[in-house]
Design a protein around this motif. Sequence first.
Motif, PDB file in Angstrom:
ATOM      1  N   LEU A  29       0.841  -1.206   0.000  1.00 34.63           N
ATOM      2  CA  LEU A  29       0.000   0.000   0.000  1.00 34.63           C
ATOM      3  C   LEU A  29       0.870   1.248   0.000  1.00 34.63           C
ATOM      4  CD1 LEU A  29      -2.877   1.234   0.292  1.00 34.63           C
ATOM      5  CD2 LEU A  29      -2.551   1.081   2.778  1.00 34.63           C
ATOM      6  N   GLU A  54      -4.456   3.360   6.075  1.00 35.67           N
ATOM      7  CA  GLU A  54      -3.666   2.163   6.364  1.00 35.67           C
ATOM      8  C   GLU A  54      -4.418   1.229   7.311  1.00 35.67           C
ATOM      9  OE1 GLU A  54       0.881   1.087   7.714  1.00 35.67           O
ATOM     10  OE2 GLU A  54      -0.094   2.810   8.626  1.00 35.67           O
ATOM     11  N   CYS A  57      -7.389  -0.463   5.429  1.00 39.89           N
ATOM     12  CA  CYS A  57      -6.964  -1.444   4.430  1.00 39.89           C
ATOM     13  C   CYS A  57      -6.379  -2.695   5.085  1.00 39.89           C
ATOM     14  CB  CYS A  57      -5.948  -0.819   3.484  1.00 39.89           C
ATOM     15  SG  CYS A  57      -6.660   0.425   2.373  1.00 39.89           S
ATOM     16  N   PRO A  62      -7.891  -6.348  -0.588  1.00 38.69           N
ATOM     17  CA  PRO A  62      -7.527  -5.330  -1.581  1.00 38.69           C
ATOM     18  C   PRO A  62      -8.557  -5.218  -2.705  1.00 38.69           C
ATOM     19  CG  PRO A  62      -5.673  -6.781  -1.104  1.00 38.69           C
ATOM     20  CD  PRO A  62      -6.868  -7.410  -0.479  1.00 38.69           C
ATOM     21  N   LEU A  67     -10.452   0.793  -1.109  1.00 36.73           N
ATOM     22  CA  LEU A  67      -9.769   2.078  -1.019  1.00 36.73           C
ATOM     23  C   LEU A  67     -10.773   3.222  -0.896  1.00 36.73           C
ATOM     24  CD1 LEU A  67      -6.828   1.789  -3.584  1.00 36.73           C
ATOM     25  CD2 LEU A  67      -6.667   2.010  -1.092  1.00 36.73           C
ATOM     26  N   TRP A  94      -2.609   0.286  -4.354  1.00 28.57           N
ATOM     27  CA  TRP A  94      -2.555  -0.925  -3.542  1.00 28.57           C
ATOM     28  C   TRP A  94      -2.222  -2.073  -4.479  1.00 28.57           C
ATOM     29  CZ3 TRP A  94      -7.106  -2.461   0.226  1.00 28.57           C
ATOM     30  CH2 TRP A  94      -6.632  -3.387   1.158  1.00 28.57           C
ATOM     31  N   HIS A  96      -1.467  -5.810  -5.290  1.00 26.00           N
ATOM     32  CA  HIS A  96      -1.750  -7.152  -4.770  1.00 26.00           C
ATOM     33  C   HIS A  96      -1.682  -8.140  -5.922  1.00 26.00           C
ATOM     34  CE1 HIS A  96      -3.383 -10.307  -2.269  1.00 26.00           C
ATOM     35  NE2 HIS A  96      -4.337 -10.533  -3.166  1.00 26.00           N
TER      36      HIS A  96
END
Length: 216
Positions: A29, A54, A57, A62, A67, A94, A96
């Motif tokens: 992130l 933060e 999340c 994700p 977000l 982010w 992933h």
Amino acid sequence: MYSVNFSVGLAEQPLHGQDRALVNPELGLFVVCDGLGEFLESGLAAERATKAIETYCRAHEPSPETLAEAFESAHREIIESPKFLGSTTVVAAWVHEDSLNWASVGDSRLYLRAGSGGIRMITRDEGYRNIVDNVLGDRRCFYGVRQQGAITLTPGDKLALVSDGITGDAGADLLSIGELYKAIAPDDSQEAADNLVQVARKHDDRTAIVVRILAV
């Protein structure tokens, strides 16, 4: 340690103390917040936003929708604080697996350079020049998260998250796409982030995060 799947560089040159950056390699992130210059407290809004995003999340899967929800949560925390915290823009990436999940409010920007190809701006500025019309922390000027999405990444891709102190707003301060492309050209992410801070011309806080995708 950063994940073996990407390398990250963070460069900051404070002036007013209103930018904040988050680099969390464990989550993948990355966030840049830029407090609005008209409020001295907006650095506090930017700080609260990075921490709130933060935290949210970390507890969720994700996705671009996560977000957006994290931004909404940060907005509520700022406006509900007993102390006035000002307001802030925010752009987040982010990473992933092979996906880039992103969202933005305001005029901090996300750029993507695909492999050895050209660079393009993923976000769009919400406002005109240095007047921003969508920010976290202002009841009169937050219209929700209108920008979010997901992009499939491939090895060699580079992301650049920057405050407007890097890109400039207009005239002599405004960096060209060619200047941005050249700045993030090095394979070393820290060198690329440092280049962005050095090439910037706007008299403002400068913050840049560069993420280079190594493997997916």
